[in-house]
Design a protein around this motif. Structure first.
Motif, mmCIF file in Angstrom:
data_model
loop_
_atom_site.group_PDB
_atom_site.id
_atom_site.type_symbol
_atom_site.label_atom_id
_atom_site.label_comp_id
_atom_site.label_asym_id
_atom_site.label_seq_id
_atom_site.Cartn_x
_atom_site.Cartn_y
_atom_site.Cartn_z
ATOM 1 N N CYS A 192 0.488 -1.342 -0.117
ATOM 2 C CA CYS A 192 -0.135 -0.644 0.075
ATOM 3 C C CYS A 192 0.972 1.463 -0.248
ATOM 4 O O CYS A 192 1.868 0.961 0.766
ATOM 5 C CB CYS A 192 -0.915 0.491 1.580
ATOM 6 S SG CYS A 192 -1.738 1.481 1.465
ATOM 7 N N CYS A 238 0.093 3.029 4.161
ATOM 8 C CA CYS A 238 0.765 2.428 5.062
ATOM 9 C C CYS A 238 1.635 1.477 5.109
ATOM 10 O O CYS A 238 2.635 0.858 6.233
ATOM 11 C CB CYS A 238 -0.427 1.982 5.636
ATOM 12 S SG CYS A 238 -0.893 0.246 5.060
ATOM 13 N N HIS A 269 -9.390 -2.631 1.678
ATOM 14 C CA HIS A 269 -8.580 -1.462 2.404
ATOM 15 C C HIS A 269 -8.395 -0.548 1.837
ATOM 16 O O HIS A 269 -7.938 -0.340 0.660
ATOM 17 C CB HIS A 269 -6.882 -2.318 2.031
ATOM 18 C CG HIS A 269 -6.151 -1.769 2.656
ATOM 19 N ND1 HIS A 269 -5.953 -0.700 4.085
ATOM 20 C CD2 HIS A 269 -4.894 -0.941 2.734
ATOM 21 C CE1 HIS A 269 -5.163 -0.264 4.553
ATOM 22 N NE2 HIS A 269 -4.405 -0.471 3.399
ATOM 23 N N HIS A 324 -7.151 4.286 1.992
ATOM 24 C CA HIS A 324 -7.147 5.397 2.764
ATOM 25 C C HIS A 324 -7.927 6.454 2.391
ATOM 26 O O HIS A 324 -8.423 6.969 1.301
ATOM 27 C CB HIS A 324 -5.393 5.868 2.683
ATOM 28 C CG HIS A 324 -4.514 4.775 3.753
ATOM 29 N ND1 HIS A 324 -4.488 4.353 5.204
ATOM 30 C CD2 HIS A 324 -4.167 3.889 3.080
ATOM 31 C CE1 HIS A 324 -3.906 3.557 5.557
ATOM 32 N NE2 HIS A 324 -3.333 3.210 3.860
#
Ligand SMILES: [Zn+2]
Ligand SMILES: [Zn+2]
Length: 164
Positions: A114, A117, A128, A130
């Motif tokens: 990612c 992160c 997933h 952000h």
């Protein structure tokens, strides 16, 4: 990828006498290690190595090379060393280099990390994500925030005005 430093390489070598030299057949297997280019996980690859090279006598016309000095005919020519020895290290190195994968993957479908992160995407749930503000819009977001502050201030002014 590379060989692990200090790793032992068991060699099986056959020497056959040929015109002007000796044919050296070399067999071995090596374990190459490296990092997945997408997720940085350790990647290990087992590779078989087979080579055959002729080492020529230093007295052979082949070892003297052609008259033309610009010719690269001597490139890669292996010559028997002092006391009838052959140096197999360059042979082995030349055989291993083409086996080295310069973009190793832990598996072909590795999704990598990612970007936010740094966790492995393969280990994260498919949804997933952000909530990130696009850096090009960050300035706008800051303006909106400061507008809010000004509004609050003007409200306070208005309230103060009412009190007076
Ligand atoms: Zn990977
Ligand atoms: Zn993430």
């Amino acid at each position: 990828m590379a060989l692990e430093a200090g790793a032992a390489i068991p060699l099986s070598i056959d020497l056959t006498s040929v015109d002007d030299g000796v044919l050296v057949s070399l067999d071995t297997a090596v374990d190459l290690v490296g990092e997945c280019v997408r997720c940085l996980d350790l990647v290990r690859a087992h590779r078989e190595v087979h080579t055959t090279d002729v080492f020529v006598e230093p007295s052979s016309p082949l070892a003297r090379g052609p008259e033309d000095e610009d010719s690269d005919a001597l490139d890669g020519l292996r010559i028997i060393g002092l006391h009838d020895t052959v140096d197999v290290e360059p042979v082995l190195r030349d055989a291993i280099i083409p086996l080295v994968d310069d973009r190793p993957l832990c598996r072909p479908t590795c999704a990598g990390l990612c970007a936010v992160c740094g966790e492995k995407l393969d280990d994260l749930p498919p949804d997933h994500h952000h909530d990130v503000i696009d850096p090009r819009l960050a300035g706008l977001a800051a303006l909106l925030e400061s507008d809010d502050v000004e509004e609050d201030l003007s409200n306070d002014d208005a309230q103060e005005a009412e009190h007076q």
